[in-house]
Design an enzyme around this catalytic site. Structure first.
Site: not given
Ligand code: IMP
Ligand code: MG
Length: 174
Positions: A41-42, A97-98, A101, A129, A150, A157, A163
């Site tokens: 949803k992000g 994508e939002d 990470d 990040k 975070f 969210d 959100r």
């Molecule tokens: P990744 O697979 O670790 O890159 O995960 C990415 C997902 O983790 C994003 O789509 C977010 O839903 C969630 N996420 C990672 N960091 C944050 C944050 O700082 N705030 C909120 N959601 C986060």
């Molecule tokens: Mg997410």
């Protein structure tokens, strides 16, 4: 337990940066169509704002994925909860994508989507990040690089809340 949100990126700065990203994308895709793939949803808030600044023809579709693992560490095994409405073969797919990470979710998803033979597959993210990266995922367009904190707002969210904040903030607990 109390929560406070410390503003990290203002509403005006987010808007300005997304407009710049839209202009860059419009230039890069000149003469082509863009199949903008919003990751739910992000990615919703970012996708809609970005789409308004893209001047080449845009189609918007949505995908919902869920990563096995805890809330804070994604495992890299991704389950598709809602798939795309149409085949992407021969299309210029641009994922919106939002946040990237660890990169595990996107690395998995991009490998998966490549098998559907799009003409091109690129990734744009509002936030990145880089310090947290464990999977090798190439980001084509980044809004802001942020430190390892975070964040919430503009689609992001904490336990499904915040959100709807029009800015990006760091959540702090006391
Ligand atoms: P990744 O697979 O670790 O890159 O995960 C990415 C997902 O983790 C994003 O789509 C977010 O839903 C969630 N996420 C990672 N960091 C944050 C944050 O700082 N705030 C909120 N959601 C986060
Ligand atoms: Mg997410």
């Amino acid at each position: 337990m109390g929560e406070r949100i410390r503003e990290l990126i203002s509403e005006a700065d987010v808007a300005k940066r997304i407009a710049e990203m839209g202009a860059q994308i419009s230039k890069d895709y000149e003469g082509e169509d863009v199949y903008l793939l919003c990751i739910l949803k992000g990615g919703v808030f970012f996708t809609t704002e970005l789409a308004k600044h893209i001047t080449v023809p845009v189609t918007i579709d949505f995908m919902s994925v869920s990563s096995y693992g805890s809330e804070t560490t994604s495992s890299g095994i991704v389950r598709i909860v809602k798939d795309l409405d149409t085949p992407i073969e021969g299309k210029n797919v641009l994922i919106a994508e939002d946040i990237v990470d660890t990169g595990r979710t996107l690395a998995y998803l991009m490998e998966h989507l490549k098998q559907r033979k799009p003409k091109s597959l690129k990734l744009c993210t509002l936030l990145d990040k880089p310090d947290r990266r464990v999977s090798d995922v190439h980001v084509d367009y980044t809004g802001f690089e942020i430190p390892d904190e975070f964040v919430v707002g503009y689609g992001l969210d904490y336990d499904q809340r915040y959100r709807n904040l029009p800015y990006v903030g760091v959540i702090e607990f006391d």
